[in-house]
Scaffold this motif. Sequence first.
Motif, PDB file in Angstrom:
ATOM      1  N   LEU A 131      -0.012  17.350   5.379  1.00  0.00           N
ATOM      2  CA  LEU A 131       0.038  16.937   3.980  1.00  0.00           C
ATOM      3  C   LEU A 131      -0.369  15.476   3.827  1.00  0.00           C
ATOM      4  O   LEU A 131       0.008  14.633   4.636  1.00  0.00           O
ATOM      5  N   THR A 132      -1.102  15.187   2.766  1.00  0.00           N
ATOM      6  CA  THR A 132      -1.318  13.777   2.424  1.00  0.00           C
ATOM      7  C   THR A 132      -0.053  13.257   1.748  1.00  0.00           C
ATOM      8  O   THR A 132       0.777  14.026   1.238  1.00  0.00           O
ATOM      9  N   ARG A 133       0.094  11.966   1.719  1.00  0.00           N
ATOM     10  CA  ARG A 133       1.260  11.377   1.070  1.00  0.00           C
ATOM     11  C   ARG A 133       1.272  11.679  -0.433  1.00  0.00           C
ATOM     12  O   ARG A 133       2.327  11.812  -1.035  1.00  0.00           O
ATOM     13  N   ALA A 144       1.728  14.828  12.802  1.00  0.00           N
ATOM     14  CA  ALA A 144       1.541  14.815  11.349  1.00  0.00           C
ATOM     15  C   ALA A 144       2.409  15.871  10.687  1.00  0.00           C
ATOM     16  O   ALA A 144       2.537  17.006  11.178  1.00  0.00           O
ATOM     17  N   LEU A 145       2.995  15.507   9.579  1.00  0.00           N
ATOM     18  CA  LEU A 145       3.854  16.421   8.829  1.00  0.00           C
ATOM     19  C   LEU A 145       3.002  17.505   8.176  1.00  0.00           C
ATOM     20  O   LEU A 145       2.055  17.218   7.439  1.00  0.00           O
ATOM     21  N   THR A 173      -2.085  10.975   5.894  1.00  0.00           N
ATOM     22  CA  THR A 173      -0.995  11.856   6.303  1.00  0.00           C
ATOM     23  C   THR A 173       0.185  11.000   6.756  1.00  0.00           C
ATOM     24  O   THR A 173       0.081   9.774   6.854  1.00  0.00           O
ATOM     25  N   ILE A 174       1.293  11.667   7.054  1.00  0.00           N
ATOM     26  CA  ILE A 174       2.501  10.939   7.437  1.00  0.00           C
ATOM     27  C   ILE A 174       3.139  11.600   8.648  1.00  0.00           C
ATOM     28  O   ILE A 174       3.232  12.835   8.703  1.00  0.00           O
ATOM     29  N   PRO A 175       3.573  10.838   9.636  1.00  0.00           N
ATOM     30  CA  PRO A 175       4.268  11.430  10.781  1.00  0.00           C
ATOM     31  C   PRO A 175       5.616  12.029  10.373  1.00  0.00           C
ATOM     32  O   PRO A 175       6.269  11.534   9.445  1.00  0.00           O
ATOM     33  N   VAL A 176       6.023  13.050  11.092  1.00  0.00           N
ATOM     34  CA  VAL A 176       7.311  13.690  10.819  1.00  0.00           C
ATOM     35  C   VAL A 176       8.444  12.669  10.881  1.00  0.00           C
ATOM     36  O   VAL A 176       9.326  12.617  10.009  1.00  0.00           O
ATOM     37  N   TRP A 213       0.828  -1.199   0.000  1.00  0.00           N
ATOM     38  CA  TRP A 213       0.000   0.000   0.000  1.00  0.00           C
ATOM     39  C   TRP A 213       0.866   1.253   0.000  1.00  0.00           C
ATOM     40  O   TRP A 213       1.859   1.341   0.716  1.00  0.00           O
ATOM     41  N   PHE A 214       0.450   2.232  -0.773  1.00  0.00           N
ATOM     42  CA  PHE A 214       1.074   3.552  -0.724  1.00  0.00           C
ATOM     43  C   PHE A 214       0.287   4.497   0.189  1.00  0.00           C
ATOM     44  O   PHE A 214       0.847   5.415   0.762  1.00  0.00           O
ATOM     45  N   TYR A 215      -1.012   4.267   0.307  1.00  0.00           N
ATOM     46  CA  TYR A 215      -1.908   5.101   1.113  1.00  0.00           C
ATOM     47  C   TYR A 215      -1.786   6.576   0.724  1.00  0.00           C
ATOM     48  O   TYR A 215      -1.427   7.436   1.531  1.00  0.00           O
ATOM     49  N   PRO A 216      -2.118   6.915  -0.514  1.00  0.00           N
ATOM     50  CA  PRO A 216      -1.892   8.284  -0.991  1.00  0.00           C
ATOM     51  C   PRO A 216      -2.687   9.355  -0.258  1.00  0.00           C
ATOM     52  O   PRO A 216      -2.252  10.514  -0.207  1.00  0.00           O
TER      53      PRO A 216
END
Length: 602
Positions: A575-577, A546-547, A521-524, A515-518
């Motif tokens: 931001l989303t991935r 979250a970044l 969000t992504i943690p810093v 999965w890329f999970y576009p």
Amino acid sequence: MTRIGFLLSAVLSLAIGHVRPAQAKTIRRTVDVLVIGGTTSGTSAAIAAARQGAATLIVEPTPMLGGMFSAQGVPAADGNHHLPSGLWNEFREALRAHYGGAEALATGWVSNTLFEPHVADSIFRAMAAAEPRLEVLHGYVLDKVYKRGNCVTGARFSRGGGDRLEVSARITVDATDLGDALPMSGTPYRIGMDARADTGEALAPAEANDIVQDLTFVAILKDYGKGSDKTIPRPEGYDPAEFAAACQTAAGQPIPAEAMLNYGRLPNGKYMLNWPVNGNDVYMNIVEVPYARRDAALRPAREKTLRFIYYIQHELGFSHLGIADDEFGTADGLAYLPYHREGRRMDGVVRMTLDDVTDRYARPLYRTGISVGDYPVDHHRNCRTDLPKILFPPVPSFSVPLGALIPDRTENFIVSDKAISVSNLVNGSTRLQPVVMLTGQAAGTLAALAAERRCPPREGPVREVQEALLAQKAYIAPLYDVKPDDPDFATLQRIAATGILRMTGEPFHWANRSWFYPERTIPVGEFTRGLHDFAPRIPVRTDTTALTAARAAKLIAEAGGKAPRIRPADADRPLTRRKLALLLEECLDPFARPVDLHGEYR
């Protein structure tokens, strides 16, 4: 007879055997790319090379194109149902158009995509005929590989009647099932199971051996209608006890005979007879048997399938199911060639192992992906009861690295199909038809680029090959949740291949996922971990927040990118991935940074 007399007699016999008839002719070709074998990978390699502009020749001994999908009678695609990549997807769409939709192909329970071998052949022929730079020659068998020093320069082929085909080529691709050009070219290879100390795989045996997977001579049965009796003559040596346990699952649970047959049910009332549970799998290692003697060596495999057919007709009561009369032109009606699951495996620039699948980021080969698969590690070894059972671990979907197609020593030579540089264990996943087809597409693309550049394949830039594949809507990273019709498909593939935004692997039955999970969000901290591999001056943090856009912009600039323009209103928004990937490509362009065949940054 004296020893000298015997030797003279042998030499004379050999000479007489090689006298060519007066009417024999020699055809000569000079091409950019020679593809040896119209197999599953050979067909895709040739089409890909021609589409890249290379003058390409494909030479195939049988009358069909497509290998496993056609001449070997395995028209049931294993895996990659959710990875519609490149030529595999193009081929599948042509099947759907022919039969009237995806549902029309879901006729059996072994696969979501089943079809008739002659239909696969017709599609491949049409695809090949559409390429003006591609020539296909049937009926020729490989005799010799030409070399100059350690560089392959072409090959010689022959056919009945003494005719010869001599080919000079800038790049030669071995797309044969068993890697037949490897010994002829002096390219080192392995056969059988690897030793644990050699590959580092915990599941490999302590000592190497020459045991390969079981093979199968496939038959296509056809329903001739109730009341028809298509029972074949009772085969010599027939004993119903041989197949008494065929109507059960691999776990030993009884199933109806109809369920066993429906395993490989094809459209138009046909059945693929490729049944592994006390069916027509057979163990034999004929890898090193010369091509001219293989028919005789494989006779026991054909006879086992004929006995199984008789069992189905006579004992199970399916006398109306006969050998299809509209698929193969062989004397017994079986496939032209056996379904080989394993043969030679080249010693490549890199060797892909099971650990590269189970622990994707342990070494950077993932950056060099050119072909994708999602099938579990599947070995057919039931015919050798003396072997220990190997309980294969669950795995995610995976990429095949480019260096696995390139020999470690031989130049101007590329290998595709099942003979690529992989361990015996991981061959259980890389051998499946869609993966092999995509590996062929990559091999042909690399061959065309190398021919155009006048450089050895090992010097072809990895990123250039990957970009060419992306332009063909082929995957370089096995993203389950990003399809080719996604407007950001190429960008997300590129960023996934850098590892800055990592994939999340998931074993899932017979269709594993990454999965890329576009839209997440992504943690810093997770972002800094991926960015650190690209720019070591970025420290890895443990921050789980979250970044945001502002934080991402700062980190990208610190990594050497240009400072993104962030609107004040967006600065503190996570931001989303997907958006982060787009930002990375615009401001850092990490995919443009060259990598070598081991995935290391240059």
